[in-house]
Scaffold this motif. Sequence first.
Motif, mmCIF file in Angstrom:
data_model
loop_
_atom_site.group_PDB
_atom_site.id
_atom_site.type_symbol
_atom_site.label_atom_id
_atom_site.label_comp_id
_atom_site.label_asym_id
_atom_site.label_seq_id
_atom_site.Cartn_x
_atom_site.Cartn_y
_atom_site.Cartn_z
ATOM 1 N N THR A 164 -50.064 133.318 -35.378
ATOM 2 C CA THR A 164 -51.014 132.677 -34.471
ATOM 3 C C THR A 164 -51.806 133.721 -33.687
ATOM 4 O OG1 THR A 164 -49.644 130.695 -34.266
ATOM 5 C CG2 THR A 164 -51.265 131.085 -32.529
ATOM 6 N N GLU A 184 -55.578 129.630 -24.793
ATOM 7 C CA GLU A 184 -55.625 128.398 -23.995
ATOM 8 C C GLU A 184 -56.760 127.479 -24.457
ATOM 9 O OE1 GLU A 184 -53.665 131.576 -21.615
ATOM 10 O OE2 GLU A 184 -55.573 131.434 -22.701
ATOM 11 N N HIS A 242 -55.966 126.034 -27.943
ATOM 12 C CA HIS A 242 -54.933 125.005 -27.828
ATOM 13 C C HIS A 242 -55.515 123.709 -27.275
ATOM 14 C CE1 HIS A 242 -51.830 122.882 -25.390
ATOM 15 N NE2 HIS A 242 -51.141 123.014 -26.506
ATOM 16 N N GLN A 243 -56.468 123.834 -26.375
ATOM 17 C CA GLN A 243 -57.076 122.655 -25.773
ATOM 18 C C GLN A 243 -57.796 121.795 -26.811
ATOM 19 O OE1 GLN A 243 -59.576 123.551 -22.422
ATOM 20 N NE2 GLN A 243 -60.070 121.408 -22.010
ATOM 21 N N GLU A 299 -55.160 119.646 -28.083
ATOM 22 C CA GLU A 299 -54.673 118.760 -27.028
ATOM 23 C C GLU A 299 -55.638 117.607 -26.771
ATOM 24 O OE1 GLU A 299 -52.022 119.814 -23.148
ATOM 25 O OE2 GLU A 299 -54.000 120.767 -23.296
ATOM 26 N N CYS A 309 -41.518 112.806 -29.481
ATOM 27 C CA CYS A 309 -42.321 113.916 -28.954
ATOM 28 C C CYS A 309 -43.363 113.384 -27.967
ATOM 29 C CB CYS A 309 -43.044 114.648 -30.087
ATOM 30 S SG CYS A 309 -41.967 115.422 -31.297
ATOM 31 N N GLU A 318 -47.652 116.603 -24.966
ATOM 32 C CA GLU A 318 -47.681 118.048 -24.733
ATOM 33 C C GLU A 318 -46.869 118.794 -25.794
ATOM 34 O OE1 GLU A 318 -46.453 121.316 -21.271
ATOM 35 O OE2 GLU A 318 -46.420 119.165 -20.838
ATOM 36 N N THR A 319 -45.674 118.262 -26.088
ATOM 37 C CA THR A 319 -44.818 118.894 -27.101
ATOM 38 C C THR A 319 -45.465 118.840 -28.476
ATOM 39 O OG1 THR A 319 -42.837 118.273 -25.859
ATOM 40 C CG2 THR A 319 -42.541 118.837 -28.184
ATOM 41 N N ALA A 324 -48.687 118.494 -29.217
ATOM 42 C CA ALA A 324 -49.901 119.313 -29.263
ATOM 43 C C ALA A 324 -49.559 120.785 -29.490
ATOM 44 C CB ALA A 324 -50.700 119.138 -27.974
ATOM 45 N N TRP A 325 -48.536 121.272 -28.786
ATOM 46 C CA TRP A 325 -48.140 122.674 -28.971
ATOM 47 C C TRP A 325 -47.598 122.914 -30.379
ATOM 48 C CZ3 TRP A 325 -49.004 127.287 -27.432
ATOM 49 C CH2 TRP A 325 -48.127 128.325 -27.748
ATOM 50 N N PHE A 351 -50.563 122.880 -32.822
ATOM 51 C CA PHE A 351 -51.377 124.079 -32.598
ATOM 52 C C PHE A 351 -50.738 125.290 -33.262
ATOM 53 C CE2 PHE A 351 -51.712 127.921 -29.918
ATOM 54 C CZ PHE A 351 -53.031 128.240 -30.150
ATOM 55 N N LEU A 352 -49.458 125.499 -33.002
ATOM 56 C CA LEU A 352 -48.756 126.651 -33.551
ATOM 57 C C LEU A 352 -48.645 126.557 -35.076
ATOM 58 C CD1 LEU A 352 -47.532 129.077 -32.043
ATOM 59 C CD2 LEU A 352 -45.282 128.001 -32.302
#
Length: 440
Positions: free
Chosen positions: A76, A88, A91-92, A95, A113, A116-117, A119-120, A123-124
């Motif tokens: 990443t 950030e 990631h948004q 999100e 989930c 927030e969990t 989305a992260w 993203f990753l």
Amino acid sequence: MGEVRNGSREDRFKKVREAPETPDYSLKPKIQRVPFMLRNPKTFEKYYEPRAVAIGPFHHGNPRCELAEDFKLMLTKRFLNYTSQTVEALHQKVEENIKELRECYAKEATQHCDDETLAWMLFLDGCSTLQFIQSFVKEKLEELSIKRDQMAFAQQDLFLLENQVPYQVLELLMSSSNKCRELKNSIETYVQVNIGEPGKKQPNVAITMEKEPAHLLDLLRTRMLGTQKNPDKRPKDHSVQSFRNVQELDAAGIHFTLSNSNSLGDISFVSHSFAGFLSLPAISVDDSTGPKFMNLIAYEMCPDFQNDFAVTSYISFLDALIDHADDVKKLRSAGVLYNLLGSDEEVAQLFNDISTDLVPNTDIYRDVTAEIEKHYKNKWKTWMSQFCHDHFSSPWTFLAFVGVLAALGLTSIQTWFAVYSPPSPCDVVCQNLKMRWKLK
């Protein structure tokens, strides 16, 4: 079922009246678990569970994939070099679309989930997947010290049904990149590498997508099928297939040749005099073949994926040709099959295993099968091919046969001249001398 038993009579009748006319499927099938019919405890781990990297919520936290979590962070970080945005900001992007992205999964996948969990996680997984593919295509995975076995397992894991990230996530991340086109080209190249012949260089050109795929497995299926021929819709007799394998077709004078493309639909048959030619796309068989095709089959069996079962039908067609090691050997000799798995017995066993309990679409290869059956049942063609196979299986027997024919021909010519040839001038002179000698 419990709600039906406990509800009132009026509730039951209401459920019937409000039931939809047809299933309410979304435009894209949701990422879901392998269908129950394929969840055999003896083979599930072998074909459907990731061995190196967990992508998405189904196998998140799998102990076998803990090592990959550290590599995800490194990949990443490296992917951020393709963008002008901070971690950030990137990631948004995910999100902001998490509600829509959650809908890409079956409800059971994400119900534990929070936004927030999830989305992260997406993203990753999205960033690391794109960077892994890019590094794989550019042959730069060694720079991250990823061992060869982990790299091979990760390559397979990206095409597991329960191990998918929505393609929409990849699109969001690529659209934020400075090299969007290059990343899309890398995805196409990566998919083609998992289709083509071993050692064959694939063009690094992006193919225009008619529609956005649901995920990488969906894209793999689309590319493997290529441009499909529409089956003949005219009524045709569905005769029972009497041939059982490659060896029987070979004995009937049917030869195996390589198709013009790697598309699974590029299968054809032509019959010339007493020989037939069945053209098949090249297939490489290695450790990834079983999981790859089993997950494609599982995808086609998902209840919300409306399709023609083309991959399932292809595997069923191959299974009709391959029973024993000698069938595999014949296909290898024809350049149709590349055995990178081990012995020919292992390949035959693999196709016999993965084709168990499949329900193919009989219309897809109906015309080809009918033409093969027509040739196979022609006794004259079968007899002639068997005669040639028995007597001319090697160049030496063929040369011996030609020699015998030549000897018979010369003997016949000599006999004919001895009986029917006119007398020569010498014969006439000799005859006159004999007559004069008798007169004296």
